[in-house]
Design a protein around this motif. Structure first.
Motif, PDB file in Angstrom:
ATOM      1  N   ASP A   5      38.628  39.486  44.340  1.00  0.00           N
ATOM      2  CA  ASP A   5      38.569  38.633  43.149  1.00  0.00           C
ATOM      3  C   ASP A   5      39.840  38.781  42.315  1.00  0.00           C
ATOM      4  N   ARG A   6      40.362  40.002  42.253  1.00  0.00           N
ATOM      5  CA  ARG A   6      41.614  40.220  41.507  1.00  0.00           C
ATOM      6  C   ARG A   6      42.769  39.470  42.181  1.00  0.00           C
ATOM      7  N   VAL A   7      42.782  39.514  43.512  1.00  0.00           N
ATOM      8  CA  VAL A   7      43.823  38.785  44.251  1.00  0.00           C
ATOM      9  C   VAL A   7      43.701  37.285  43.982  1.00  0.00           C
ATOM     10  N   ALA A   8      42.461  36.771  44.069  1.00  0.00           N
ATOM     11  CA  ALA A   8      42.222  35.346  43.852  1.00  0.00           C
ATOM     12  C   ALA A   8      42.674  34.922  42.457  1.00  0.00           C
ATOM     13  N   LEU A   9      42.334  35.721  41.450  1.00  0.00           N
ATOM     14  CA  LEU A   9      42.689  35.395  40.069  1.00  0.00           C
ATOM     15  C   LEU A   9      44.202  35.418  39.884  1.00  0.00           C
ATOM     16  N   LEU A  10      44.864  36.409  40.463  1.00  0.00           N
ATOM     17  CA  LEU A  10      46.321  36.489  40.353  1.00  0.00           C
ATOM     18  C   LEU A  10      46.978  35.269  40.978  1.00  0.00           C
ATOM     19  N   GLN A  25      51.270  35.017  54.112  1.00  0.00           N
ATOM     20  CA  GLN A  25      51.465  36.373  54.622  1.00  0.00           C
ATOM     21  C   GLN A  25      50.150  37.066  54.988  1.00  0.00           C
ATOM     22  N   PHE A  26      49.014  36.446  54.667  1.00  0.00           N
ATOM     23  CA  PHE A  26      47.717  37.063  54.946  1.00  0.00           C
ATOM     24  C   PHE A  26      47.209  36.699  56.340  1.00  0.00           C
ATOM     25  N   GLU A  27      46.301  37.522  56.829  1.00  0.00           N
ATOM     26  CA  GLU A  27      45.626  37.253  58.092  1.00  0.00           C
ATOM     27  C   GLU A  27      44.552  36.174  57.866  1.00  0.00           C
ATOM     28  N   PRO A  28      44.107  35.488  58.925  1.00  0.00           N
ATOM     29  CA  PRO A  28      43.119  34.412  58.779  1.00  0.00           C
ATOM     30  C   PRO A  28      41.879  34.824  57.994  1.00  0.00           C
ATOM     31  N   LYS A  29      41.314  35.988  58.324  1.00  0.00           N
ATOM     32  CA  LYS A  29      40.090  36.410  57.649  1.00  0.00           C
ATOM     33  C   LYS A  29      40.329  36.643  56.171  1.00  0.00           C
ATOM     34  N   GLU A  30      41.519  37.200  55.841  1.00  0.00           N
ATOM     35  CA  GLU A  30      41.849  37.446  54.436  1.00  0.00           C
ATOM     36  C   GLU A  30      41.982  36.127  53.680  1.00  0.00           C
ATOM     37  N   GLY A  35      40.011  32.498  49.687  1.00  0.00           N
ATOM     38  CA  GLY A  35      39.632  31.114  49.377  1.00  0.00           C
ATOM     39  C   GLY A  35      38.240  31.028  48.794  1.00  0.00           C
ATOM     40  N   ILE A  36      37.301  31.764  49.389  1.00  0.00           N
ATOM     41  CA  ILE A  36      35.921  31.786  48.870  1.00  0.00           C
ATOM     42  C   ILE A  36      35.900  32.361  47.466  1.00  0.00           C
ATOM     43  N   ALA A  37      36.671  33.441  47.252  1.00  0.00           N
ATOM     44  CA  ALA A  37      36.721  34.061  45.916  1.00  0.00           C
ATOM     45  C   ALA A  37      37.304  33.106  44.894  1.00  0.00           C
ATOM     46  N   MET A  38      38.338  32.358  45.281  1.00  0.00           N
ATOM     47  CA  MET A  38      38.939  31.376  44.370  1.00  0.00           C
ATOM     48  C   MET A  38      37.914  30.314  43.961  1.00  0.00           C
ATOM     49  N   ALA A  39      37.168  29.837  44.963  1.00  0.00           N
ATOM     50  CA  ALA A  39      36.205  28.764  44.706  1.00  0.00           C
ATOM     51  C   ALA A  39      35.073  29.234  43.799  1.00  0.00           C
ATOM     52  N   SER A  40      34.777  30.535  43.829  1.00  0.00           N
ATOM     53  CA  SER A  40      33.638  31.043  43.054  1.00  0.00           C
ATOM     54  C   SER A  40      34.031  31.508  41.657  1.00  0.00           C
ATOM     55  N   LEU A  41      35.339  31.566  41.372  1.00  0.00           N
ATOM     56  CA  LEU A  41      35.767  32.015  40.043  1.00  0.00           C
ATOM     57  C   LEU A  41      35.478  30.942  38.995  1.00  0.00           C
ATOM     58  N   LYS A  42      34.821  31.338  37.932  1.00  0.00           N
ATOM     59  CA  LYS A  42      34.570  30.404  36.831  1.00  0.00           C
ATOM     60  C   LYS A  42      34.311  31.190  35.553  1.00  0.00           C
ATOM     61  N   ASP A  43      34.574  30.560  34.444  1.00  0.00           N
ATOM     62  CA  ASP A  43      34.377  31.181  33.128  1.00  0.00           C
ATOM     63  C   ASP A  43      35.044  32.547  33.050  1.00  0.00           C
ATOM     64  N   VAL A  44      36.294  32.624  33.524  1.00  0.00           N
ATOM     65  CA  VAL A  44      37.020  33.892  33.493  1.00  0.00           C
ATOM     66  C   VAL A  44      37.568  34.130  32.095  1.00  0.00           C
ATOM     67  N   LYS A  45      37.288  35.294  31.560  1.00  0.00           N
ATOM     68  CA  LYS A  45      37.743  35.618  30.201  1.00  0.00           C
ATOM     69  C   LYS A  45      39.244  35.904  30.201  1.00  0.00           C
ATOM     70  N   GLU A 251      33.535  47.247  45.616  1.00  0.00           N
ATOM     71  CA  GLU A 251      34.016  46.087  46.359  1.00  0.00           C
ATOM     72  C   GLU A 251      32.900  45.097  46.729  1.00  0.00           C
ATOM     73  N   VAL A 252      31.648  45.461  46.434  1.00  0.00           N
ATOM     74  CA  VAL A 252      30.504  44.637  46.847  1.00  0.00           C
ATOM     75  C   VAL A 252      29.948  43.869  45.661  1.00  0.00           C
ATOM     76  N   GLU A 253      29.733  42.570  45.854  1.00  0.00           N
ATOM     77  CA  GLU A 253      29.130  41.743  44.813  1.00  0.00           C
ATOM     78  C   GLU A 253      27.686  42.193  44.569  1.00  0.00           C
ATOM     79  N   SER A 254      27.248  42.123  43.318  1.00  0.00           N
ATOM     80  CA  SER A 254      25.910  42.604  42.959  1.00  0.00           C
ATOM     81  C   SER A 254      24.806  41.842  43.692  1.00  0.00           C
ATOM     82  N   GLU A 255      24.962  40.527  43.849  1.00  0.00           N
ATOM     83  CA  GLU A 255      23.943  39.728  44.537  1.00  0.00           C
ATOM     84  C   GLU A 255      23.857  40.112  46.015  1.00  0.00           C
ATOM     85  N   THR A 256      25.005  40.387  46.623  1.00  0.00           N
ATOM     86  CA  THR A 256      25.031  40.821  48.019  1.00  0.00           C
ATOM     87  C   THR A 256      24.319  42.154  48.173  1.00  0.00           C
TER      88      THR A 256
END
Length: 329
Positions: A5-10, A25-30, A35-45, A251-256
């Protein structure tokens, strides 16, 4: 915030062009994870954005050679970090700007597409291509084949050791049917083996994993034992030390985590609770109690996601794992 999430926000703060250059420069999985983290970011303070930027700038200031080193410096640094073979591949992308080609293209493809490409190839070719993929992608590719083919591929992957340059060249020739021509290196490449099979089966759906393991044990009991000994399952989380558990939880999301613990036994739950702050543990217990019935597939998916994070952290040396056949020292 979790690391991804920090990477996505940066990346979202530096603009499309800059973010695109970094993402190359990232691997496919990264790339998928970011990308998923970027899409889920919202209401960032605003404070969160400032915190991420401050941490990044502190890192940059500590890298005295950043932006001032030559190609030779970068090459030496990458070789030290990744080894000569992998460093060469990364250098191509960083310094030469080469496009992804040959077998590497498979890693960027949908698992069903990969399965369709290799479906009519010789079983040994199928095994080498599957062994070349990341474990989770390889498991998904296997899921598109019948049990008989799965068993054949898995046994062949387990018996792989190194691949000669001419064989890699032949595989790249096969890829030419679908993609831009690629070239193979001149060194033998290590891939496959029992550990690769164990990693793949960790990500295979349990409805497929169980019968496949039964079939392997029926044909080759010793191989089945070797695979089981190297597999890391969710229950093995309990073998991670307290410091490792705490690092993993960051590193784990609370919902997960809630979904994963719905299917965990009390020992694992208590291990998790015992490595959280008192208040955080109370909130987690409440979330578990308030969570209604969930599908088994959702629980398994969450557990596999945590396993994936744990394996990534183990590979980078952040935590130490113990598989079924290993003991913690």
């Amino acid at each position: 915030m979790a690391g991804v999430d920090r990477v996505a926000l940066l990346l979202m703060t530096i603009g499309e062009e800059g973010a695109a250059e970094v993402m190359k420069q990232f691997e496919p999985k990264e790339v998928q994870q970011i990308g998923i983290a970027m899409a889920s970011l919202k209401d960032v303070k605003r404070e969160a954005i400032s915190g991420v930027l401050d941490a990044f700038m502190a890192n940059v200031e500590g890298q005295t050679s950043l932006g001032m080193g030559s190609d030779e410096y970068i090459k030496k640094m990458l070789t030290q970090a990744l080894g000569e073979e992998k460093a060469g591949s990364v250098m191509d992308r960083i310094l030469i700007g080469a496009n992804t080609k040959g077998l590497d293209t498979l890693k960027w493809m949908d698992a069903r597409q990969v399965a369709d490409i290799i479906r009519y190839e010789h079983p040994q070719i199928q095994a080498i291509m599957v062994a070349y993929l990341e474990p989770d992608q390889a498991a998904e590719v296997l899921s598109f084949f019948g049990e008989k083919v799965q068993l054949d591929i898995v046994r062949r992957v387990a018996s792989l050791d190194t691949i000669q340059p001419i064989a890699l060249q032949e595989l790249n020739d096969i890829m030419e049917k679908h993609f831009v021509n690629g070239s193979a290196g001149g060194q033998t490449s290590g891939m496959g083996g029992v550990k690769t099979v164990a990693d793949m089966l960790n990500f295979l759906d349990s409805s497929m994993e169980a019968p496949l393991m039964d079939a392997i044990r029926e044909i080759d009991e010793e191989l089945g034992v070797q695979i089981e000994d190297l597999m890391f399952v969710f229950d093995n989380i309990g073998d991670i030390d307290s410091r490792g558990i705490q690092a993993l939880l960051r590193e784990v999301e609370s919902e997960t985590l809630v979904l994963a613990l719905k299917g965990a036994d009390e020992t694992i739950r208590e291990k998790i609770f015992g490595n959280m702050g008192k208040r955080a543990a109370e909130f987690l217990r409440e979330d578990l109690d308030n969570k209604g019935p969930v599908k088994l597939s959702e629980v398994e998916g969450a557990q596999k996601e945590i396993i994936s994070i744990a394996k990534r952290m183990a590979d980078s040396g952040e935590i130490t794992l113990a598989g079924k056949g290993e003991e913690m020292l």
